[in-house]
Design a protein around this motif. Structure first.
Motif, short mmCIF file in Angstrom:
data_model
loop_
_atom_site.label_atom_id
_atom_site.label_comp_id
_atom_site.label_asym_id
_atom_site.label_seq_id
_atom_site.Cartn_x
_atom_site.Cartn_y
_atom_site.Cartn_z
N UNK A 31 0.72 -1.34 -0.02
CA UNK A 31 -0.08 0.16 -0.09
C UNK A 31 0.87 1.36 -0.01
N UNK A 32 0.77 1.99 -1.14
CA UNK A 32 1.56 3.21 -0.96
C UNK A 32 1.15 4.29 0.22
N UNK A 33 1.91 4.83 0.78
CA UNK A 33 1.67 5.68 1.64
C UNK A 33 2.22 7.08 1.74
N UNK A 34 3.57 7.02 1.01
CA UNK A 34 4.11 8.32 0.71
C UNK A 34 4.71 8.13 -0.68
N UNK A 35 4.62 9.38 -1.40
CA UNK A 35 5.31 9.58 -2.72
C UNK A 35 6.19 10.81 -2.68
N UNK A 66 3.21 -2.97 3.68
CA UNK A 66 2.97 -4.44 3.07
C UNK A 66 1.57 -4.76 3.49
N UNK A 67 0.74 -5.08 2.65
CA UNK A 67 -0.70 -5.59 2.89
C UNK A 67 -0.74 -7.08 2.60
N UNK A 68 -0.11 -7.68 1.74
CA UNK A 68 -0.30 -9.05 1.44
C UNK A 68 1.14 -9.66 1.20
N UNK A 69 1.61 -10.84 2.04
CA UNK A 69 3.02 -11.48 1.74
C UNK A 69 2.79 -12.86 2.59
#
Length: 338
Positions: A31-35, A66-69
């Motif tokens: 999940x992108x949180x900061x760019x 990380x949301x899925x691993x």
């Protein structure tokens, strides 16, 4: 799932795209949180970025979660916050076989050759993720920027006896400054923006500076008691500046092009030969350099909080972007929050 696509120069669109598939073995969904917004993004927006095709999802300076691993040897788990190395190398070409993965023949950079992080989620190789339990998401997003400077300084093999000139004091120039300082070399900075020069004076206590439009060679001679710098880093991505940088290098010195532009760089060969200048290109960084930077930041040896001058929510980035490109508002580094 939301994504921001650069349809063509000067035109962003907020769109809905399909979520990523289930990650393959050796991958995670993040999940992108900061760019972080970089000069590469500005060049793409203006239509003068090499290696670029439209439409494209920008974003290669990323702080992700990380949301899925699945089970993995890297001990990464759901919820881990990570920096991300956005360079996908082939592992087979002559550069990769020699450990130069940063300039892989088949290199694909997220947000340049392939879609990047201006979207809610995507899948990425676990080898590209670097977890931190202490750094903020903003700082994780800027590890890639710092990697550009770390790699350029490593290319130049600085020693304490060097005199270094850094031309261009945007985030890339500041990343070079961070690592050049660690070498113990004497540092001079140059820009055409008095605000950026003042930022370096106040934030980094840099004593010696040159204004790029006011007889820079003469100023360098004055600052360096008649000499010129032994190592020059041009971080501007401006063809005019890069051509002029040949004039700033001392006899027997080195010139490192950290920035890039779409065009040719020419120089006067007799002067180049007479000085015996060594010319380097510096491209990207390696995963090892990113790991080193993360460790330095966790140890408190690098503080880039002063760089971050602008924060915007994702819904505001389309309207804010043209102002950043124009240099309005004193932006040094802008961070987009997802």
């Amino acid at each position: 799932m939301k994504a921001i696509i650069l349809e063509k120069p000067g035109e962003f669109q907020m769109v809905e795209v399909a979520p990523p598939n289930k990650p393959n073995p050796g991958e995670a969904t993040v999940r992108v949180r900061r760019v972080g917004i970089c000069g590469t993004d500005f060049h793409a927006f203006q239509g003068n970025q090499p290696f670029f095709q439209y439409p494209r999802i920008l974003g290669h300076e990323l702080g992700v979660e990380i949301v899925t691993v699945g089970k993995n040897e890297f001990r990464l788990a759901v919820g881990d916050r990570c920096a991300l190395t956005p360079y996908v190398h082939c592992g087979r070409c002559i550069a990769c076989r020699r450990g130069k993965t940063n300039c892989c023949v088949n290199l694909k950079v997220l947000g340049v050759h392939t879609d990047g992080g201006m979207r809610e989620q995507f899948n990425v190789s676990l080898t590209k993720l670097h977890k931190s339990e202490t750094l903020s998401l903003e700082h994780l997003a800027l590890i890639e920027t710092l990697g550009i400077g770390a790699h350029a300084v490593r290319r130049a093999s600085l020693i304490p006896e060097d005199t270094v000139l850094i031309v261009g004091l945007g985030p890339i120039g500041l990343s070079v400054l961070e690592f050049a300082r660690m070498s113990g070399a004497k540092i001079v900075v140059m820009d055409i923006s008095e605000n950026r020069i003042q930022f370096c004076r106040e934030t980094y206590k840099i004593a010696h500076s040159v204004h790029g439009k006011e007889n820079p060679v003469g100023q360098l001679h004055e600052v360096l008691s008649g000499d010129l710098p032994t190592v020059v880093f041009d971080c501007t991505g401006n063809g005019h500046s890069m051509r002029n940088s040949f004039d700033y290098v001392a006899h027997g010195g080195k010139l490192v092009f950290v920035g890039i532009f779409s065009g040719d760089v020419t120089f006067h060969d007799p002067d180049f030969h007479r000085k015996e200048v060594t010319l380097f290109a510096s491209r990207n960084a390696t995963e090892e350099e990113h790991k080193r930077i993360l460790a330095l930041m966790e140890a408190g040896e690098i503080n880039i909080a002063p760089w971050i001058t602008h924060h915007v929510q994702v819904n505001a980035v389309i309207n804010a972007f043209p102002q950043w490109v124009d240099g309005k508002g004193g932006v040094i580094k802008a961070i987009v929050e997802w």
